[in-house]
Design a protein around this motif. Structure first.
Motif, PDB file in Angstrom:
ATOM      1  N   LYS A 148      61.195  27.435  52.560  1.00 44.70           N
ATOM      2  CA  LYS A 148      61.885  27.837  53.790  1.00 44.70           C
ATOM      3  C   LYS A 148      61.844  29.361  53.882  1.00 44.70           C
ATOM      4  O   LYS A 148      62.195  30.063  52.932  1.00 44.70           O
ATOM      5  CB  LYS A 148      63.328  27.335  53.811  1.00 44.70           C
ATOM      6  CG  LYS A 148      64.062  27.665  55.112  1.00 44.70           C
ATOM      7  CD  LYS A 148      65.349  26.861  55.280  1.00 44.70           C
ATOM      8  CE  LYS A 148      65.075  25.433  55.654  1.00 44.70           C
ATOM      9  NZ  LYS A 148      66.298  24.711  56.089  1.00 44.70           N
ATOM     10  N   ILE A 149      61.419  29.856  55.041  1.00 44.41           N
ATOM     11  CA  ILE A 149      61.302  31.298  55.278  1.00 44.41           C
ATOM     12  C   ILE A 149      62.416  31.730  56.216  1.00 44.41           C
ATOM     13  O   ILE A 149      62.521  31.234  57.341  1.00 44.41           O
ATOM     14  CB  ILE A 149      59.927  31.649  55.886  1.00 44.41           C
ATOM     15  CG1 ILE A 149      58.798  31.170  54.966  1.00 44.41           C
ATOM     16  CG2 ILE A 149      59.825  33.154  56.131  1.00 44.41           C
ATOM     17  CD1 ILE A 149      57.412  31.265  55.590  1.00 44.41           C
ATOM     18  N   LEU A 150      63.256  32.637  55.748  1.00 50.56           N
ATOM     19  CA  LEU A 150      64.383  33.139  56.528  1.00 50.56           C
ATOM     20  C   LEU A 150      64.402  34.662  56.495  1.00 50.56           C
ATOM     21  O   LEU A 150      63.790  35.283  55.631  1.00 50.56           O
ATOM     22  CB  LEU A 150      65.705  32.616  55.963  1.00 50.56           C
ATOM     23  CG  LEU A 150      65.907  31.097  55.925  1.00 50.56           C
ATOM     24  CD1 LEU A 150      67.203  30.767  55.200  1.00 50.56           C
ATOM     25  CD2 LEU A 150      65.912  30.505  57.328  1.00 50.56           C
ATOM     26  N   TRP A 151      65.123  35.244  57.439  1.00 52.89           N
ATOM     27  CA  TRP A 151      65.375  36.686  57.384  1.00 52.89           C
ATOM     28  C   TRP A 151      66.194  37.014  56.138  1.00 52.89           C
ATOM     29  O   TRP A 151      67.028  36.208  55.697  1.00 52.89           O
ATOM     30  CB  TRP A 151      66.172  37.140  58.604  1.00 52.89           C
ATOM     31  CG  TRP A 151      65.390  37.329  59.862  1.00 52.89           C
ATOM     32  CD1 TRP A 151      65.028  36.373  60.764  1.00 52.89           C
ATOM     33  CD2 TRP A 151      64.891  38.571  60.377  1.00 52.89           C
ATOM     34  NE1 TRP A 151      64.331  36.943  61.800  1.00 52.89           N
ATOM     35  CE2 TRP A 151      64.233  38.291  61.597  1.00 52.89           C
ATOM     36  CE3 TRP A 151      64.931  39.893  59.919  1.00 52.89           C
ATOM     37  CZ2 TRP A 151      63.619  39.277  62.363  1.00 52.89           C
ATOM     38  CZ3 TRP A 151      64.332  40.874  60.688  1.00 52.89           C
ATOM     39  CH2 TRP A 151      63.677  40.561  61.892  1.00 52.89           C
ATOM     40  N   ASN A 152      65.975  38.206  55.600  1.00 48.15           N
ATOM     41  CA  ASN A 152      66.902  38.721  54.601  1.00 48.15           C
ATOM     42  C   ASN A 152      68.183  39.073  55.354  1.00 48.15           C
ATOM     43  O   ASN A 152      68.170  39.894  56.266  1.00 48.15           O
ATOM     44  CB  ASN A 152      66.323  39.967  53.921  1.00 48.15           C
ATOM     45  CG  ASN A 152      67.241  40.526  52.857  1.00 48.15           C
ATOM     46  OD1 ASN A 152      68.296  39.965  52.576  1.00 48.15           O
ATOM     47  ND2 ASN A 152      66.853  41.638  52.279  1.00 48.15           N
ATOM     48  N   ASP A 153      69.292  38.445  54.972  1.00 43.76           N
ATOM     49  CA  ASP A 153      70.537  38.617  55.733  1.00 43.76           C
ATOM     50  C   ASP A 153      71.058  40.042  55.721  1.00 43.76           C
ATOM     51  O   ASP A 153      71.687  40.487  56.685  1.00 43.76           O
ATOM     52  CB  ASP A 153      71.610  37.680  55.186  1.00 43.76           C
ATOM     53  CG  ASP A 153      71.404  36.243  55.645  1.00 43.76           C
ATOM     54  OD1 ASP A 153      71.009  36.045  56.807  1.00 43.76           O
ATOM     55  OD2 ASP A 153      71.625  35.324  54.837  1.00 43.76           O
ATOM     56  N   TRP A 154      70.816  40.766  54.639  1.00 38.56           N
ATOM     57  CA  TRP A 154      71.341  42.122  54.504  1.00 38.56           C
ATOM     58  C   TRP A 154      70.211  43.039  54.019  1.00 38.56           C
ATOM     59  O   TRP A 154      70.113  43.329  52.838  1.00 38.56           O
ATOM     60  CB  TRP A 154      72.522  42.143  53.534  1.00 38.56           C
ATOM     61  CG  TRP A 154      73.629  41.246  53.980  1.00 38.56           C
ATOM     62  CD1 TRP A 154      73.852  39.957  53.589  1.00 38.56           C
ATOM     63  CD2 TRP A 154      74.650  41.551  54.934  1.00 38.56           C
ATOM     64  NE1 TRP A 154      74.950  39.445  54.233  1.00 38.56           N
ATOM     65  CE2 TRP A 154      75.462  40.401  55.065  1.00 38.56           C
ATOM     66  CE3 TRP A 154      74.959  42.697  55.692  1.00 38.56           C
ATOM     67  CZ2 TRP A 154      76.563  40.350  55.921  1.00 38.56           C
ATOM     68  CZ3 TRP A 154      76.049  42.646  56.536  1.00 38.56           C
ATOM     69  CH2 TRP A 154      76.838  41.498  56.646  1.00 38.56           C
ATOM     70  N   PRO A 155      69.341  43.463  54.928  1.00 38.77           N
ATOM     71  CA  PRO A 155      68.138  44.212  54.529  1.00 38.77           C
ATOM     72  C   PRO A 155      68.450  45.583  53.941  1.00 38.77           C
ATOM     73  O   PRO A 155      69.558  46.121  54.091  1.00 38.77           O
ATOM     74  CB  PRO A 155      67.355  44.337  55.835  1.00 38.77           C
ATOM     75  CG  PRO A 155      68.390  44.213  56.909  1.00 38.77           C
ATOM     76  CD  PRO A 155      69.415  43.265  56.391  1.00 38.77           C
ATOM     77  N   TYR A 156      67.457  46.144  53.294  1.00 36.55           N
ATOM     78  CA  TYR A 156      67.581  47.465  52.685  1.00 36.55           C
ATOM     79  C   TYR A 156      67.464  48.566  53.742  1.00 36.55           C
ATOM     80  O   TYR A 156      67.140  48.298  54.901  1.00 36.55           O
ATOM     81  CB  TYR A 156      66.490  47.660  51.619  1.00 36.55           C
ATOM     82  CG  TYR A 156      66.519  46.630  50.520  1.00 36.55           C
ATOM     83  CD1 TYR A 156      67.672  46.411  49.775  1.00 36.55           C
ATOM     84  CD2 TYR A 156      65.386  45.873  50.212  1.00 36.55           C
ATOM     85  CE1 TYR A 156      67.697  45.473  48.759  1.00 36.55           C
ATOM     86  CE2 TYR A 156      65.405  44.927  49.198  1.00 36.55           C
ATOM     87  CZ  TYR A 156      66.567  44.732  48.472  1.00 36.55           C
ATOM     88  OH  TYR A 156      66.591  43.796  47.468  1.00 36.55           O
ATOM     89  N   GLY A 157      67.709  49.790  53.313  1.00 35.73           N
ATOM     90  CA  GLY A 157      67.605  50.934  54.208  1.00 35.73           C
ATOM     91  C   GLY A 157      66.150  51.360  54.353  1.00 35.73           C
ATOM     92  O   GLY A 157      65.686  52.259  53.641  1.00 35.73           O
ATOM     93  N   ILE A 158      65.446  50.697  55.254  1.00 35.45           N
ATOM     94  CA  ILE A 158      64.013  50.930  55.443  1.00 35.45           C
ATOM     95  C   ILE A 158      63.723  51.132  56.922  1.00 35.45           C
ATOM     96  O   ILE A 158      64.571  50.873  57.785  1.00 35.45           O
ATOM     97  CB  ILE A 158      63.173  49.755  54.887  1.00 35.45           C
ATOM     98  CG1 ILE A 158      63.642  48.425  55.491  1.00 35.45           C
ATOM     99  CG2 ILE A 158      63.283  49.705  53.365  1.00 35.45           C
ATOM    100  CD1 ILE A 158      62.907  47.199  54.997  1.00 35.45           C
ATOM    101  N   ASP A 159      62.519  51.598  57.229  1.00 34.09           N
ATOM    102  CA  ASP A 159      62.063  51.798  58.597  1.00 34.09           C
ATOM    103  C   ASP A 159      62.394  50.562  59.443  1.00 34.09           C
ATOM    104  O   ASP A 159      62.139  49.424  59.039  1.00 34.09           O
ATOM    105  CB  ASP A 159      60.545  52.024  58.570  1.00 34.09           C
ATOM    106  CG  ASP A 159      59.965  52.396  59.929  1.00 34.09           C
ATOM    107  OD1 ASP A 159      60.483  51.943  60.959  1.00 34.09           O
ATOM    108  OD2 ASP A 159      58.963  53.133  59.953  1.00 34.09           O
ATOM    109  N   ALA A 160      62.956  50.789  60.630  1.00 38.56           N
ATOM    110  CA  ALA A 160      63.390  49.687  61.490  1.00 38.56           C
ATOM    111  C   ALA A 160      62.235  48.798  61.932  1.00 38.56           C
ATOM    112  O   ALA A 160      62.462  47.653  62.363  1.00 38.56           O
ATOM    113  CB  ALA A 160      64.117  50.238  62.711  1.00 38.56           C
ATOM    114  N   LYS A 161      60.995  49.277  61.831  1.00 43.50           N
ATOM    115  CA  LYS A 161      59.844  48.458  62.213  1.00 43.50           C
ATOM    116  C   LYS A 161      59.466  47.442  61.136  1.00 43.50           C
ATOM    117  O   LYS A 161      58.642  46.553  61.385  1.00 43.50           O
ATOM    118  CB  LYS A 161      58.632  49.350  62.507  1.00 43.50           C
ATOM    119  CG  LYS A 161      58.744  50.159  63.793  1.00 43.50           C
ATOM    120  CD  LYS A 161      57.453  50.916  64.063  1.00 43.50           C
ATOM    121  CE  LYS A 161      57.523  51.680  65.381  1.00 43.50           C
ATOM    122  NZ  LYS A 161      56.246  52.393  65.643  1.00 43.50           N
TER     123      LYS A 161
END
Length: 225
Positions: free
Chosen positions: A122-135
């Motif tokens: 199952k492929i999901l968004w990372n719920d709490w992403p790191y501080g990285i480029d918004a793209k």
């Protein structure tokens, strides 16, 4: 006379990045007993934090310096607060992920060999992403099967690495270009969720419709709570 608006350097760490009317006199439970890395991030004003570019993200993963990934301070605060809430409501973060995010039940048993059955992945968004480029889109690939680690290195075996490489290339690389996709699997010591196997995939500026399709319309919790 003291300043009416004290600078972040004079505030207790739990009040940094919090608007004055919302500051608590005592430290909330979810910010107590933090690890040194978490404490350092929480104590940093958002305006002093610099997000990582795509080239920097690729470099971090290439040299396996995964502990360099950090969340924006205010995002880390929200992440810790929500995890505290989940533990109180569901008993553990893992219980919530299994029931609410994956809709899987224990014991987790795969329907086939590694990457053979769509029902095992199952492929999901990372719920709490790191501080990285918004793209950069940060996804998590959850699997019902184990991806074997080498106990001597705390890293993947060559066989497991090859299996993931083939899956990532076929699932993401052919759609967005291999130069725009990179993956990593956290060392066991860095995993926030250990019970269910997973690895991370980052894509640079992918087509939103592709992301919607590959995640079955998933929305990260950070955008919903």
């Amino acid at each position: 006379m003291g300043s009416l608006n004290p600078s972040p350097s004079t505030l207790p760490y739990w009040q940094i990045n919090v608007p004055p009317p919302q500051r608590e006199a005592t430290c909330p439970a979810y910010l107590q007993n933090l690890k040194p890395k978490e404490l350092a991030i929480i104590s940093t004003p958002d305006n002093e934090y610099r997000t990582l570019s795509w080239s920097e993200v690729r470099h971090v993963i290439a040299i396996n310096a995964l502990d360099a990934f950090q969340r924006i301070p205010s995002d880390l605060r929200r992440y810790l607060a929500y995890n505290h809430y989940l533990k109180q409501k569901h008993g553990s973060v893992m219980n919530f992920i299994l029931r609410e995010r994956l809709s899987w039940t224990e014991p987790i048993v795969s329907d086939g060999g590694r990457f053979e059955k769509e029902s095992d992945v199952k492929i999901l968004w990372n719920d709490w992403p790191y501080g990285i480029d918004a793209k950069i889109v940060h996804l998590v690939v959850w699997t019902k099967f184990d991806l074997e680690d080498d106990p001597a290195t705390d890293d993947l075996t060559d066989e497991s690495r090859g299996e993931i490489e083939r899956f990532v290339k076929g699932t993401f690389g052919d759609a967005v270009g291999e130069e725009n996709v990179i993956w990593f699997k956290n060392w066991r010591s860095l995993k926030s969720v250990n019970t269910v196997e997973h690895f991370h995939v980052m894509l640079y500026d992918p087509d939103p419709e592709f992301i919607k399709r590959i995640t079955n319309g998933d929305v990260p919790l950070s955008q919903k709570v």
